[in-house]
Design a protein around this motif. Sequence first.
Motif, PDB file in Angstrom:
ATOM      1  N   GLY A 169      79.846 -56.692-124.828  1.00 53.10           N
ATOM      2  CA  GLY A 169      79.317 -55.302-123.663  1.00 53.10           C
ATOM      3  C   GLY A 169      80.799 -54.266-123.357  1.00 53.10           C
ATOM      4  N   THR A 170      81.038 -55.671-122.473  1.00 53.45           N
ATOM      5  CA  THR A 170      83.243 -55.059-121.865  1.00 53.45           C
ATOM      6  C   THR A 170      84.059 -55.500-122.651  1.00 53.45           C
ATOM      7  OG1 THR A 170      83.203 -56.151-120.339  1.00 53.45           O
ATOM      8  CG2 THR A 170      82.392 -53.666-119.538  1.00 53.45           C
ATOM      9  N   CYS A 183      79.586 -64.891-119.700  1.00 44.54           N
ATOM     10  CA  CYS A 183      78.616 -64.066-120.887  1.00 44.54           C
ATOM     11  C   CYS A 183      77.446 -63.253-120.095  1.00 44.54           C
ATOM     12  CB  CYS A 183      78.261 -65.002-121.890  1.00 44.54           C
ATOM     13  SG  CYS A 183      76.948 -65.391-121.879  1.00 44.54           S
ATOM     14  N   GLN A 184      77.737 -61.796-121.517  1.00 44.81           N
ATOM     15  CA  GLN A 184      76.698 -60.735-120.820  1.00 44.81           C
ATOM     16  C   GLN A 184      74.767 -61.972-120.671  1.00 44.81           C
ATOM     17  OE1 GLN A 184      76.185 -57.342-123.456  1.00 44.81           O
ATOM     18  NE2 GLN A 184      74.033 -56.400-122.199  1.00 44.81           N
ATOM     19  N   LYS A 207      83.025 -49.703-122.265  1.00 46.39           N
ATOM     20  CA  LYS A 207      81.860 -50.270-121.938  1.00 46.39           C
ATOM     21  C   LYS A 207      81.584 -50.322-123.793  1.00 46.39           C
ATOM     22  CE  LYS A 207      77.707 -51.684-120.566  1.00 46.39           C
ATOM     23  NZ  LYS A 207      76.540 -51.805-122.017  1.00 46.39           N
ATOM     24  N   THR A 209      79.250 -51.582-127.163  1.00 52.19           N
ATOM     25  CA  THR A 209      78.057 -52.011-127.604  1.00 52.19           C
ATOM     26  C   THR A 209      78.059 -52.982-128.799  1.00 52.19           C
ATOM     27  OG1 THR A 209      76.684 -50.268-129.091  1.00 52.19           O
ATOM     28  CG2 THR A 209      76.654 -50.727-126.803  1.00 52.19           C
ATOM     29  N   SER A 302      75.664 -54.158-117.318  1.00 55.24           N
ATOM     30  CA  SER A 302      74.806 -55.296-117.991  1.00 55.24           C
ATOM     31  C   SER A 302      76.244 -55.517-119.377  1.00 55.24           C
ATOM     32  CB  SER A 302      73.911 -54.945-119.594  1.00 55.24           C
ATOM     33  OG  SER A 302      73.273 -55.746-120.168  1.00 55.24           O
ATOM     34  N   SER A 303      77.058 -56.185-118.946  1.00 56.71           N
ATOM     35  CA  SER A 303      78.135 -56.807-119.830  1.00 56.71           C
ATOM     36  C   SER A 303      78.822 -58.164-119.592  1.00 56.71           C
ATOM     37  CB  SER A 303      78.928 -55.800-119.906  1.00 56.71           C
ATOM     38  OG  SER A 303      79.377 -55.406-118.467  1.00 56.71           O
ATOM     39  N   THR A 305      81.221 -60.615-117.738  1.00 61.95           N
ATOM     40  CA  THR A 305      82.551 -60.330-116.638  1.00 61.95           C
ATOM     41  C   THR A 305      83.277 -61.159-116.560  1.00 61.95           C
ATOM     42  OG1 THR A 305      80.434 -61.580-115.744  1.00 61.95           O
ATOM     43  CG2 THR A 305      80.356 -59.482-115.041  1.00 61.95           C
TER      44      THR A 305
END
Length: 426
Positions: A169-170, A183-184, A207, A209, A302-303, A305
């Motif tokens: 996600g990132t 994880c996401q 960001k 996908t 929504s990713s 961290t």
Amino acid sequence: MAASEQQGEKRSAEEETVLSLLDVLEEDEALQDEACAVLGASDAEKCSYPQGYVKRQALYACNTCTPKTEEPAGVCLACSYKCHEGHELFELYTKRNFRCDCGNGKFKQLECKLHPDKEKSNAQNKYNDNFFGLYCICKRPYPDPEDETPDEMVQCIVCEDWFHGRHLGTLPPEHVDFQEMVCQGCMERCTFLRAYNSKLGVPGVTKITPAETDQEEIKVDFVETAEAPNTPAITTEEVKVETSQPPEVKEEEKPSCTPSASTSSDQKPCNGETSCAVKTEVKANSACKLEEFRKGQGTALSSATYWPSSWRCQLCRCAECMKLYAEHGLLFLLDDHDTVQAYEKKGKSEVQDNKDPLMAALSSMSHVQQVELICEYNDLKTELKDYLKRFADEGKVVQSEDIKKFFEDLRSKKRRRLDNMQYYCS
């Protein structure tokens, strides 16, 4: 030959790296240090099963004994050597609160050589697709022969799966130190962590996908026994570089901070009937730090961290938050011994306690003394080889008296050589 070519060859010869014996030993020592960090002081001789659900250990899955059509199973380091030699093994690096499965009911034809008396199953063990050699949301093997995209893999501290950086996600932060990743999928399950991330997290690069997969949303799949909790166990993160080598080990561990509340972890292994919970004292009237973090929480992303080494120390330990950790199976976050850094430090400390005396001696020698030592060693090796060859040619068995005589003759020759040396003084 042209003068420029001669100068080029001369320069190349001068720039050629020359390694001393000390350089070679130091390189070997660094490799051993890294290996011990990865293995985390796991015992290579004894099965870990009698220890119960070990807090953290090196684990392997055997594709020969438990292929994808069978139930998932994990074996300890010693069993991977003694019971699964020559088998196709998946290196799982480390898992939390796991008990060795080798030879139990999941293995139809194999009996553990180190500890055959085992229960049919370990109800508290948790498994995911890693036990079948598949990783990330793309469910691909590692290393992936069909993946030509250079990418690193990072382990989530919650679900223990490994993820490609491009599928998080990132992207992982560049040139910024981070110690752990969630994880996401796990962030979507443990939404309260978003409040902490707004102030404590390390920002990702951009960001993205997961375009390379056909999944519309990120999910973390687990295969569990009927008695196992529904929440996945949590491990800490380490970078897994796309080579055949083990995951990259961080060389230094940052100092840990002291929590505001008194905490202590249960150091005794579980016996299979009780969980490895963290014993934590909670102040009755303590204010909820989570609410303070929520006040500054921005828009939820929504990713995945990324977290620094000290973030766990900032987690609230009030009564309500303790219930929240228990509900999500996150009590381990309050355990100072849970992190991969603590696990690796344990392995490295054993290396420090068992330093090679030869290495220590060479460090104090000059280059000339090191060369003399090498010559002495080569002479010893040559003479011993010639001495033992005579026994082999004559078909005789070497006795302890023969070895003693060899070294006595060697010392005698050295004394005669020293006595015949001429000394000059100016």
